[in-house]
Write a protein that holds these residues in place. Structure first.
Motif, short mmCIF file in Angstrom:
data_model
loop_
_atom_site.label_atom_id
_atom_site.label_comp_id
_atom_site.label_asym_id
_atom_site.label_seq_id
_atom_site.Cartn_x
_atom_site.Cartn_y
_atom_site.Cartn_z
N TYR A 286 23.68 99.43 48.62
CA TYR A 286 24.96 98.74 48.59
C TYR A 286 25.10 97.91 49.86
CZ TYR A 286 26.18 102.07 44.95
OH TYR A 286 26.19 102.80 43.80
N PRO A 287 25.33 96.58 49.76
CA PRO A 287 25.61 95.77 50.95
C PRO A 287 26.92 96.21 51.57
CG PRO A 287 25.05 94.39 49.05
CD PRO A 287 25.26 95.78 48.54
N SER A 314 25.45 89.90 61.85
CA SER A 314 26.87 89.88 62.20
C SER A 314 27.69 89.45 60.98
CB SER A 314 27.13 88.90 63.36
OG SER A 314 26.35 89.26 64.48
N PRO A 315 28.96 89.79 60.95
CA PRO A 315 29.79 89.34 59.81
C PRO A 315 29.95 87.82 59.87
CG PRO A 315 31.17 90.34 61.49
CD PRO A 315 29.75 90.59 61.90
N PRO A 316 30.10 87.13 58.75
CA PRO A 316 30.30 85.68 58.75
C PRO A 316 31.54 85.30 59.55
CG PRO A 316 29.84 86.51 56.53
CD PRO A 316 30.07 87.70 57.40
N ALA A 317 31.60 84.05 59.98
CA ALA A 317 32.74 83.58 60.77
C ALA A 317 34.03 83.78 59.99
CB ALA A 317 32.55 82.10 61.11
N GLY A 318 35.04 84.31 60.68
CA GLY A 318 36.34 84.55 60.05
C GLY A 318 36.40 85.80 59.19
N TYR A 338 19.58 99.61 56.67
CA TYR A 338 18.52 98.64 56.95
C TYR A 338 19.06 97.24 56.68
CZ TYR A 338 17.86 98.65 51.86
OH TYR A 338 18.07 98.57 50.50
N ILE A 339 18.34 96.26 57.21
CA ILE A 339 18.71 94.86 57.04
C ILE A 339 17.77 94.24 56.02
CG2 ILE A 339 19.14 92.64 58.16
CD1 ILE A 339 20.88 94.91 59.20
N GLU A 340 18.34 93.55 55.02
CA GLU A 340 17.52 92.93 53.97
C GLU A 340 18.12 91.57 53.63
OE1 GLU A 340 17.50 94.10 49.55
OE2 GLU A 340 15.71 95.11 50.35
N ILE A 345 22.51 96.68 54.65
CA ILE A 345 22.45 97.49 53.42
C ILE A 345 22.53 98.97 53.79
CG2 ILE A 345 21.13 98.04 51.36
CD1 ILE A 345 22.03 95.16 51.44
N ILE A 346 23.32 99.70 53.04
CA ILE A 346 23.32 101.16 53.20
C ILE A 346 22.72 101.76 51.95
CG2 ILE A 346 25.26 101.33 54.80
CD1 ILE A 346 27.09 101.92 52.48
N LYS A 347 21.95 102.84 52.15
CA LYS A 347 21.31 103.55 51.03
C LYS A 347 22.17 104.75 50.66
CE LYS A 347 17.48 104.24 53.27
NZ LYS A 347 16.09 104.65 53.56
#
Length: 620
Positions: A286-287, A314-318, A338-340, A345-347
């Motif tokens: 799940y992202p 990082s989270p998108p701007a705003g 992990y980053i994908e 992403i969390i498992k």
């Protein structure tokens, strides 16, 4: 923290609560002088509940219908009937604790009021759905207008009840008949439920609203646990009428309990319960979601970098993360982050992989536990030519019994039909070594002479139900050769009272009449008939063990090791009376004609006073 009341107890509301515990259908809501809602008593309904006749007054929507008061009167009306044992139809008569009762369930429920008051843990019913074609039970409160009955076909040309009459939707009493039928039966059924008892009611869309309204009155709206949706159909119905309305795939099971907060057994997860693994093994990915960071909900603490040790995002701007830093840190520590493709992403492991060993009592039963089609095929394999068009799956009822009962509880079904409930109880007992007992009640509706069941030798529905239980028990033994469970049942049939009807005033007696009344028991009744009549009269369960023996030429019956000892022979000698008294039973019963004179009856009382002063002695 609760505030102190600083005032005296509200006795009026306490009294309303006490009445509500006895008669929940008499409690309504009203506004006090300040305009606040409070519980109040519907005194017209309370008067009706305590009356043996219909009280005058207009019946209007509240929820009500024509005949509602009469159905209450009928539920409270005493009857002169009994249950007669049928050993030849039974299986393991001497040892079984299961019951199969043939008769109108309204009368049977009345007879069970004392013996099973507050003793039934679970009731399941699948009453006739009001489709316009199912038979309606021929209750006296429905048939109170001769002209109306003749016009609507309650009776055939020979004056017999027509169970298969058309109850078309255009009939003026289409809903009223059905509501009256179910209302009186649920009133009686409520008395049988234990303090933590639960009732499951299968129903479809035709009477769902009315059934829910009736059950809310009888059990109390706060005792509504929920509604289970069962995926009963997988095939469409391409008929002319199917284009006129939505085609439901589900039927409903209403759940009510005597406890407002009722705990149910959870399903213990096993290998067969596990979901399929995904392409990452047992994980679901799940992202980590983001939300708009502007406005009052924006928090700087939710804006941070996430790293899995290799990549950073990082989270998108705003935008800001929906998860906080502590939660993200926990996932990373557990190795589930992990980053994908530039996303965090969390498992997520399935429940059983997160050390979850149970599954809750879901409000949805999917087709995997059986559908109406699979249930019909299931029964046909077991019992060909059974004649049932609609059947419930064994697994569905087994699941309800599993969730709601302990291993020694009593389960009642007073619309037994094909006896699926009995099958399900035996199945579960075989699986978990339980000793649950079932009570099946079914009207002996005759099968049509042109039908397959009739041609197969089944003259009524009860014969089909009993044979289904016999074959189901055999099949369960074959599938579970080491299982031990109660595979028998005692058959009882509803019949008129064992006693003769005597309506003569004292001045009407003649010498000839007196000689005819030497015995007040009907000549066709056996000792076993009389014994079970006594069990009902004294409120004893009907499934306990008993023995019989001969003492000085008289047959003596001992029920449940001395709960009751009976002798129904003529001219019982004093030696037999003393032998019974020395055993000090809780209850002893004889026939009135067992003693030739009043002095002999007095002598019996003296013997028990001397040898068994705590024994209750009666004559019939």
């Amino acid at each position: 923290m609760d505030k102190m009341r600083m005032e005296s107890e509200d006795i009026q509301q306490d009294n309303v609560a006490k009445i509500a515990a006895l008669f929940p259908n008499c409690v309504t809501e009203a506004r006090d002088e300040d305009g606040h809602l409070k519980k109040a008593i519907n005194f017209e309904m309370l008067k009706q509940m305590l009356s043996d006749s219909v009280i005058d007054g207009d019946e209007a929507y509240e929820f009500t219908w024509v005949g509602k008061k009469a159905s209450i009167v009928e539920a409270n009306r005493p009857i002169r009937q009994t249950l007669r044992p049928v050993k030849e139809d039974s299986v393991n008569w001497d040892s079984t604790e299961n019951l199969y009762i043939e008769g109108d369930n309204l009368e049977v429920l009345k007879l069970l009021q004392e013996s099973y008051l507050g003793k039934v843990k679970m009731i399941y019913i699948d009453p006739p759905y009001n489709t316009g074609h199912d038979f309606v039970y021929p209750d006296s409160f429905i048939m109170n207008n001769e002209d109306y009955n003749e016009g609507t076909g309650y009776f055939d040309e020979d004056g017999n009840v027509n169970y298969q009459r058309e109850n078309s939707a255009s009939a003026g009493r289409y809903h009223s008949d059905w509501c009256s039928m179910i209302y009186s039966r649920l009133m009686l059924a409520r008395n049988l439920l234990s303090e933590d008892g639960v009732i499951f009611i299968s129903i479809d869309y035709n009477e769902n609203f009315n059934m829910r309204s009736i059950a809310n009155e009888i059990f109390g709206e706060s005792h509504f646990i929920g509604e289970i949706y069962w995926e009963s159909k997988t095939k469409s119905q391409n008929t002319k009428t199917s284009y006129n309305k939505l085609q439901p795939k589900e039927e409903m099971i209403l759940v009510y309990s005597n406890q407002e907060k009722r705990r149910f057994h959870l399903i213990q997860l096993g290998e067969k319960e596990y979901p399929e693994k995904d392409d990452r093994g047992v994980y679901r990915k799940y992202p980590i979601e983001v939300m708009n960071a502007n406005g009052v909900r924006g928090r700087k603490s939710m804006i941070f970098d996430i790293t899995d040790g290799v990549s950073t995002v990082s989270p998108p701007a705003g935008k800001q993360w929906k998860l906080g830093q502590d939660q993200v840190a926990e996932y990373r520590k557990a190795g589930d982050l992990y980053i994908e493709n530039g996303k965090a992403i969390i498992k997520m492991r399935p429940e059983y992989e997160r050390n979850e060993s149970t599954q809750p009592f879901w409000g949805f039963f999917s087709k995997e536990i059986g559908t109406a089609e699979s249930a019909k095929s299931e029964l046909k394999t077991l019992l060909p030519n059974n004649g049932f068009d609609t059947v419930k799956p064994v697994e569905m009822i087994r699941r309800l019994v599993y969730h709601a009962t302990e291993k020694n509880d009593i389960i009642l079904d007073f619309f037994s039909g094909s006896a699926t409930t009995a099958h399900a109880v035996m199945q579960l007992n075989a699986e978990d070594e339980g000793h649950r007992k079932f009570i099946m009640v079914q009207l002996p509706e005759e099968t049509d002479e042109k039908s397959e069941p009739f041609k197969a030798g089944y003259k009524n529905i009860c014969e089909i139900g009993k044979e289904r239980i016999r074959r189901a028990a055999k099949k369960i033994h074959e599938d579970n050769p080491d299982a031990k469970f109660d595979d028998g049942f005692r058959v009882l049939k509803l019949d008129d009272t064992n006693m003769k009807d005597v309506y003569y005033a004292a001045g009407d007696y003649t010498q000839d009449l007196v000689s005819m009344l030497e015995s007040n028991v009907k000549p066709d009744r056996t000792d076993l008939d009389l014994l079970f009549g006594c069990l009902l009269d004294w409120g004893l369960p009907l499934s306990l063990p008993y023995t019989s023996e001969t003492i000085d030429g008289c047959i003596v019956h001992t029920y449940n090791d001395g709960d009751l000892i009976a002798c129904f022979d003529e001219n019982v000698p004093e030696s037999v009376i003393k032998a019974i008294a020395k055993r000090q039973p809780l209850r002893a019963v004889f026939r009135d004609s067992s003693f030739a004179s009043s002095p002999e009856k007095i002598n019996v009382g003296e013997i028990f006073k001397s040898l068994a002063p705590d024994t209750r002695v009666k004559v019939i």
